[in-house]
Motif scaffolding. Structure first.
Motif, PDB file in Angstrom:
ATOM      1  N   ARG A  67     -14.678  11.829   8.985  1.00  6.72           N
ATOM      2  CA  ARG A  67     -14.978  10.446   8.606  1.00  6.72           C
ATOM      3  C   ARG A  67     -16.070   9.784   9.456  1.00  6.72           C
ATOM      4  O   ARG A  67     -16.704   8.838   8.997  1.00  6.72           O
ATOM      5  N   GLY A  89      -9.934   4.339   5.328  1.00  7.69           N
ATOM      6  CA  GLY A  89     -10.601   5.277   4.417  1.00  7.69           C
ATOM      7  C   GLY A  89     -11.681   4.626   3.586  1.00  7.69           C
ATOM      8  O   GLY A  89     -12.493   5.322   2.949  1.00  7.69           O
ATOM      9  N   ILE A 112       0.854  -1.195   0.000  1.00 11.42           N
ATOM     10  CA  ILE A 112       0.000   0.000   0.000  1.00 11.42           C
ATOM     11  C   ILE A 112       0.891   1.246   0.000  1.00 11.42           C
ATOM     12  O   ILE A 112       0.628   2.226  -0.721  1.00 11.42           O
ATOM     13  N   PRO A 144       0.886   5.812   5.029  1.00 11.56           N
ATOM     14  CA  PRO A 144       1.215   6.878   4.079  1.00 11.56           C
ATOM     15  C   PRO A 144       0.591   8.237   4.419  1.00 11.56           C
ATOM     16  O   PRO A 144       1.203   9.276   4.181  1.00 11.56           O
ATOM     17  N   THR A 181     -11.837  -3.590   6.662  1.00 12.31           N
ATOM     18  CA  THR A 181     -11.592  -2.598   5.611  1.00 12.31           C
ATOM     19  C   THR A 181     -10.424  -1.691   6.018  1.00 12.31           C
ATOM     20  O   THR A 181      -9.974  -1.721   7.163  1.00 12.31           O
TER      21      THR A 181
HETATM   22  C1  S3P Z   1      -6.007   4.457   5.073  1.00 12.71           C
HETATM   23  C2  S3P Z   1      -5.898   3.432   5.983  1.00 12.71           C
HETATM   24  C3  S3P Z   1      -5.054   2.250   5.759  1.00 12.71           C
HETATM   25  C4  S3P Z   1      -4.811   2.007   4.264  1.00 12.71           C
HETATM   26  C5  S3P Z   1      -4.327   3.265   3.609  1.00 12.71           C
HETATM   27  C6  S3P Z   1      -5.288   4.431   3.765  1.00 12.71           C
HETATM   28  C7  S3P Z   1      -6.885   5.605   5.390  1.00 12.71           C
HETATM   29  O1  S3P Z   1      -5.669   1.112   6.337  1.00 12.71           O
HETATM   30  O2  S3P Z   1      -5.969   1.549   3.632  1.00 12.71           O
HETATM   31  O3  S3P Z   1      -3.082   3.579   4.155  1.00 12.71           O
HETATM   32  O4  S3P Z   1      -7.249   6.362   4.479  1.00 12.71           O
HETATM   33  O5  S3P Z   1      -7.258   5.748   6.580  1.00 12.71           O
HETATM   34  P1  S3P Z   1      -5.712   0.817   7.949  1.00 12.71           P
HETATM   35  O6  S3P Z   1      -6.923   1.477   8.506  1.00 12.71           O
HETATM   36  O7  S3P Z   1      -5.802  -0.673   8.009  1.00 12.71           O
HETATM   37  O8  S3P Z   1      -4.451   1.358   8.506  1.00 12.71           O
END
Ligand code: S3P
Length: 171
Positions: free
Chosen positions: A141, A80, A43, A120, A77
């Motif tokens: 959110r 995000g 990711i 990230p 999930t």
């Molecule tokens: C994200 C959460 C991450 C991953 C990506 C974006 C987000 O998942 O999908 O880095 O937008 O909150 P986790 O909630 O499992 O860390």
């Protein structure tokens, strides 16, 4: 049966999901891991090399794919996932149970601070910026997460406590 867990980064979706799936005999799928396997890329690298918009489109396709191709599963999930496009509608349409793992900003900040490098969206923030970011971000959110059929207050509870609460009250 299809069960979907939603919630902010570091809210315990993967650890609760993995144990719950084992105890109730469902296949466990972590959407981030599924995306990484399908793309053969982490990711972190997808974000870095192809950008967030690319990731969000892919995340949507993978969500639809995993929920329609599996008869039954427990899906954790990404933080995000429910907050983009029609993803929360997709989750509600395809699942028998959807659960929001809710935690206060302070707990999320403490947990995320320990593993910032892997995330990230927050890896470049210092501690003060992180607290402000998580506060605002969760505020934006929360309405999406709150569409899940159940909201589970996770504050001060262990993974084992949460799993038995879900098994006893929600499923
Ligand atoms: C994200 C959460 C991450 C991953 C990506 C974006 C987000 O998942 O999908 O880095 O937008 O909150 P986790 O909630 O499992 O860390």
């Amino acid at each position: 049966m299809k069960v979907v867990l939603v919630g902010y980064m570091a809210s315990g979706k993967s650890s609760v999901g993995r144990l719950l799936a084992k105890e109730i005999g469902l296949d466990f799928v972590d959407l981030d891991t599924y995306i990484e396997e399908q793309q053969q890329q982490s990711i972190k690298d997808i974000f870095q090399q192809k950008g967030e918009i690319f990731f969000r489109k892919l995340e949507h396709q993978m969500l639809e794919k995993v929920l329609s191709e599996k008869e039954s599963l427990l899906l954790s999930t990404g933080g995000g996932t429910p907050c983009y496009g029609i993803n929360m509608d997709t989750i509600l349409k395809h699942s028998d149970h959807s659960i929001y793992l809710q935690l206060p900003v302070s707990t999320l900040v403490e947990r995320i601070a320990q593993e910032k490098e892997e995330r990230p969206l927050v890896k470049d923030l210092d501690d003060e910026e992180l607290a402000e970011f998580v506060g605002k971000h969760l505020f934006e959110r929360r309405p999406f997460y709150a569409r899940a059929k159940f909201t589970l207050d996770c504050y001060g509870k262990s993974v084992e406590d949460l799993v038995s609460e879900i098994k006893g009250n929600l499923l």
